[in-house]
Design a protein around this motif. Sequence first.
Motif, PDB file in Angstrom:
ATOM      1  N   GLY A   6       0.787  -1.200   0.026  1.00  0.00           N
ATOM      2  CA  GLY A   6       0.064  -0.096   0.033  1.00  0.00           C
ATOM      3  C   GLY A   6       0.942   1.281   0.058  1.00  0.00           C
ATOM      4  N   VAL A   7       1.748   1.399   0.823  1.00  0.00           N
ATOM      5  CA  VAL A   7       2.871   2.561   0.830  1.00  0.00           C
ATOM      6  C   VAL A   7       3.572   2.708  -0.420  1.00  0.00           C
ATOM      7  CG1 VAL A   7       4.717   3.345   1.904  1.00  0.00           C
ATOM      8  CG2 VAL A   7       3.141   2.453   3.531  1.00  0.00           C
ATOM      9  N   GLY A   8       4.097   1.343  -1.084  1.00  0.00           N
ATOM     10  CA  GLY A   8       4.448   1.575  -2.282  1.00  0.00           C
ATOM     11  C   GLY A   8       3.557   2.174  -3.438  1.00  0.00           C
ATOM     12  N   ALA A   9       2.491   1.662  -3.395  1.00  0.00           N
ATOM     13  CA  ALA A   9       1.532   2.355  -4.412  1.00  0.00           C
ATOM     14  C   ALA A   9       1.420   3.754  -4.237  1.00  0.00           C
ATOM     15  CB  ALA A   9       0.067   1.718  -4.241  1.00  0.00           C
ATOM     16  N   LEU A  10       1.665   4.436  -3.130  1.00  0.00           N
ATOM     17  CA  LEU A  10       1.487   5.799  -2.944  1.00  0.00           C
ATOM     18  C   LEU A  10       2.591   6.534  -3.841  1.00  0.00           C
ATOM     19  CD1 LEU A  10       1.272   6.254   0.993  1.00  0.00           C
ATOM     20  CD2 LEU A  10      -0.530   6.275  -0.729  1.00  0.00           C
ATOM     21  N   ALA A  11       3.732   5.625  -4.233  1.00  0.00           N
ATOM     22  CA  ALA A  11       4.782   6.538  -4.984  1.00  0.00           C
ATOM     23  C   ALA A  11       4.251   6.266  -6.695  1.00  0.00           C
ATOM     24  CB  ALA A  11       6.056   5.836  -4.918  1.00  0.00           C
ATOM     25  N   LEU A  45      12.716  12.683  -2.036  1.00  0.00           N
ATOM     26  CA  LEU A  45      13.203  11.870  -0.844  1.00  0.00           C
ATOM     27  C   LEU A  45      12.023  10.956  -0.244  1.00  0.00           C
ATOM     28  CD1 LEU A  45      15.784  13.335   0.851  1.00  0.00           C
ATOM     29  CD2 LEU A  45      16.192  11.412  -0.677  1.00  0.00           C
ATOM     30  N   VAL A  46      10.632  11.549   0.015  1.00  0.00           N
ATOM     31  CA  VAL A  46       9.477  11.028   0.407  1.00  0.00           C
ATOM     32  C   VAL A  46       9.136   9.875  -0.733  1.00  0.00           C
ATOM     33  CG1 VAL A  46       7.248  11.280   0.886  1.00  0.00           C
ATOM     34  CG2 VAL A  46       9.048  13.009   1.623  1.00  0.00           C
ATOM     35  N   VAL A  47       9.064  10.120  -1.946  1.00  0.00           N
ATOM     36  CA  VAL A  47       8.478   9.229  -2.831  1.00  0.00           C
ATOM     37  C   VAL A  47       9.595   7.841  -3.087  1.00  0.00           C
ATOM     38  CG1 VAL A  47       8.289   8.572  -5.409  1.00  0.00           C
ATOM     39  CG2 VAL A  47       7.541  10.814  -4.385  1.00  0.00           C
ATOM     40  N   LEU A  48      10.833   8.362  -2.931  1.00  0.00           N
ATOM     41  CA  LEU A  48      11.800   7.024  -2.651  1.00  0.00           C
ATOM     42  C   LEU A  48      11.630   6.242  -1.296  1.00  0.00           C
ATOM     43  CD1 LEU A  48      15.115   8.671  -4.092  1.00  0.00           C
ATOM     44  CD2 LEU A  48      13.740   7.010  -5.198  1.00  0.00           C
ATOM     45  N   GLY A  49      11.045   7.013  -0.397  1.00  0.00           N
ATOM     46  CA  GLY A  49      11.204   6.235   0.971  1.00  0.00           C
ATOM     47  C   GLY A  49      10.027   5.257   0.767  1.00  0.00           C
ATOM     48  N   CYS A  50       8.999   5.896   0.207  1.00  0.00           N
ATOM     49  CA  CYS A  50       7.837   4.865  -0.102  1.00  0.00           C
ATOM     50  C   CYS A  50       8.087   3.568  -0.734  1.00  0.00           C
ATOM     51  CB  CYS A  50       6.512   5.717  -0.833  1.00  0.00           C
ATOM     52  SG  CYS A  50       5.834   6.944   0.112  1.00  0.00           S
ATOM     53  N   ALA A  51       8.781   3.699  -1.953  1.00  0.00           N
ATOM     54  CA  ALA A  51       9.368   2.499  -2.610  1.00  0.00           C
ATOM     55  C   ALA A  51      10.284   1.642  -1.807  1.00  0.00           C
ATOM     56  CB  ALA A  51       9.753   3.011  -3.922  1.00  0.00           C
ATOM     57  N   ALA A  52      11.092   2.500  -1.075  1.00  0.00           N
ATOM     58  CA  ALA A  52      12.062   1.730  -0.222  1.00  0.00           C
ATOM     59  C   ALA A  52      11.302   0.988   1.013  1.00  0.00           C
ATOM     60  CB  ALA A  52      13.130   2.573   0.452  1.00  0.00           C
ATOM     61  N   VAL A  53      10.202   1.512   1.412  1.00  0.00           N
ATOM     62  CA  VAL A  53       9.466   0.832   2.590  1.00  0.00           C
ATOM     63  C   VAL A  53       8.945  -0.152   2.049  1.00  0.00           C
ATOM     64  CG1 VAL A  53       7.547   1.335   4.156  1.00  0.00           C
ATOM     65  CG2 VAL A  53       9.108   2.961   3.998  1.00  0.00           C
ATOM     66  N   ALA A  54       8.388  -0.210   0.599  1.00  0.00           N
ATOM     67  CA  ALA A  54       7.771  -1.440   0.289  1.00  0.00           C
ATOM     68  C   ALA A  54       8.682  -2.793   0.183  1.00  0.00           C
ATOM     69  CB  ALA A  54       7.368  -1.022  -1.177  1.00  0.00           C
ATOM     70  N   GLY A  55      10.012  -2.567  -0.180  1.00  0.00           N
ATOM     71  CA  GLY A  55      11.115  -3.403  -0.196  1.00  0.00           C
ATOM     72  C   GLY A  55      11.459  -3.834   0.952  1.00  0.00           C
ATOM     73  N   GLY A  79      -5.996  -1.593   1.540  1.00  0.00           N
ATOM     74  CA  GLY A  79      -6.505  -0.676   0.451  1.00  0.00           C
ATOM     75  C   GLY A  79      -7.633   0.362   0.853  1.00  0.00           C
ATOM     76  N   LEU A  80      -8.403  -0.071   1.646  1.00  0.00           N
ATOM     77  CA  LEU A  80      -9.384   0.726   2.084  1.00  0.00           C
ATOM     78  C   LEU A  80      -8.826   1.929   2.874  1.00  0.00           C
ATOM     79  CD1 LEU A  80     -12.323   1.515   2.509  1.00  0.00           C
ATOM     80  CD2 LEU A  80     -12.608  -0.059   4.516  1.00  0.00           C
ATOM     81  N   VAL A  81      -7.995   1.759   3.861  1.00  0.00           N
ATOM     82  CA  VAL A  81      -7.467   2.774   4.590  1.00  0.00           C
ATOM     83  C   VAL A  81      -6.370   3.657   4.171  1.00  0.00           C
ATOM     84  CG1 VAL A  81      -6.229   3.082   7.066  1.00  0.00           C
ATOM     85  CG2 VAL A  81      -8.169   1.417   6.921  1.00  0.00           C
ATOM     86  N   VAL A  82      -5.423   2.968   3.479  1.00  0.00           N
ATOM     87  CA  VAL A  82      -4.171   3.626   2.961  1.00  0.00           C
ATOM     88  C   VAL A  82      -4.475   4.526   1.779  1.00  0.00           C
ATOM     89  CG1 VAL A  82      -2.027   3.393   2.208  1.00  0.00           C
ATOM     90  CG2 VAL A  82      -2.673   2.172   4.378  1.00  0.00           C
ATOM     91  N   LEU A  83      -5.021   3.431   0.853  1.00  0.00           N
ATOM     92  CA  LEU A  83      -5.366   4.195  -0.502  1.00  0.00           C
ATOM     93  C   LEU A  83      -6.669   4.535  -0.881  1.00  0.00           C
ATOM     94  CD1 LEU A  83      -3.256   1.101  -2.332  1.00  0.00           C
ATOM     95  CD2 LEU A  83      -2.636   3.338  -1.631  1.00  0.00           C
ATOM     96  N   HIS A  84      -7.577   4.224   0.049  1.00  0.00           N
ATOM     97  CA  HIS A  84      -8.967   4.997  -0.098  1.00  0.00           C
ATOM     98  C   HIS A  84      -9.646   4.101  -1.255  1.00  0.00           C
ATOM     99  CE1 HIS A  84      -7.717   7.823   2.861  1.00  0.00           C
ATOM    100  NE2 HIS A  84      -6.964   8.226   2.068  1.00  0.00           N
ATOM    101  N   GLU A  85      -9.624   2.700  -1.287  1.00  0.00           N
ATOM    102  CA  GLU A  85     -10.112   2.168  -2.064  1.00  0.00           C
ATOM    103  C   GLU A  85     -11.475   1.098  -1.719  1.00  0.00           C
ATOM    104  OE1 GLU A  85      -6.035   1.298  -4.811  1.00  0.00           O
ATOM    105  OE2 GLU A  85      -6.884  -0.209  -3.448  1.00  0.00           O
TER     106      GLU A  85
END
Length: 283
Positions: free
Chosen positions: A14-19, A188-198, A236-242
């Motif tokens: 979900g966090v990775g999808a934010l990027a 750095l925030v966007v890269l951080g989201c992708a790195a958190v996914a890893g 998906g509901l909480v983080v991505l509002h899906e």
Amino acid sequence: MMLASGMANQVGAGVGALAFPVLGPLGVVAVRQWVAGIVLLAVGRPSLRSLTWWQWRPVLGLAVVYATMNLSLYAAIDRVGLGLAVTLEFLGPLAVALAPARRLLDGACAVVVGVAVLVLTRPKLTTDYLGIALALIAAASWAGYILLNRVVGARVPGVRGSAAAAGTSALFYVAAGVPVLIEARPSLVVLGCAAVAGVLSSAVPLLFDLLALRRVPARFFGVFMSVNPVLAALVGLVVLHEPLAWLDWLAIAAVVTANAVSLVTVRPSAQVAPPRPTCRAGR
């Protein structure tokens, strides 16, 4: 630990999808693969030169499947949402579990899953068939990942084989990922989201799954894995509002229940310990 593993896996996705708006699925997966490869190589410390070609063949196959699974899953998440993408991806390990079955109950579980999938993918004006196809590619890749991981585990001691596959998979994304980063110039925030996914979707599940498998029966572990589609829908509901329709929630519950029933009713002597995964989300 099992709950933390599943939740970390889905939260990482979900966090990775934010990027996605900046990097797109390809850029996010590239960063995720690089981070996961570095972490797993540091943990597993495989001696790459000591591996024979007999050992390298399944490792390379696992690396290809690993790369395909993550890219197709994240592309599907971008198009159809986290809950639906992970539920369809979960058909991969479910198919591996049901394929050798000869019981009438397993056949009934397969029928229930088939109906649930038809409900989830029912034609609507907004149905994204490409997204559904990508999720099914992720499902097939996860099935191949499970089968290859068993071979790698038998041929390469410890987690060195999985670590080598993760590192090799990370190399696949250098040519495609670097141009995306250069063009996107992410913050750095966007890269951080992708790195958190890893970290959350690879390193944390690997560690917690290994520890959990030492404390609980493989049967219980397999049943607990079926909670991942529900966790994905909630994240998906909480983080991505899906949001999902109530019929979609029922279909996801049907997939989870069919998997749990099939695993719970298997005779202990017929069970095989699940492979030690190197990633999720996705699982």
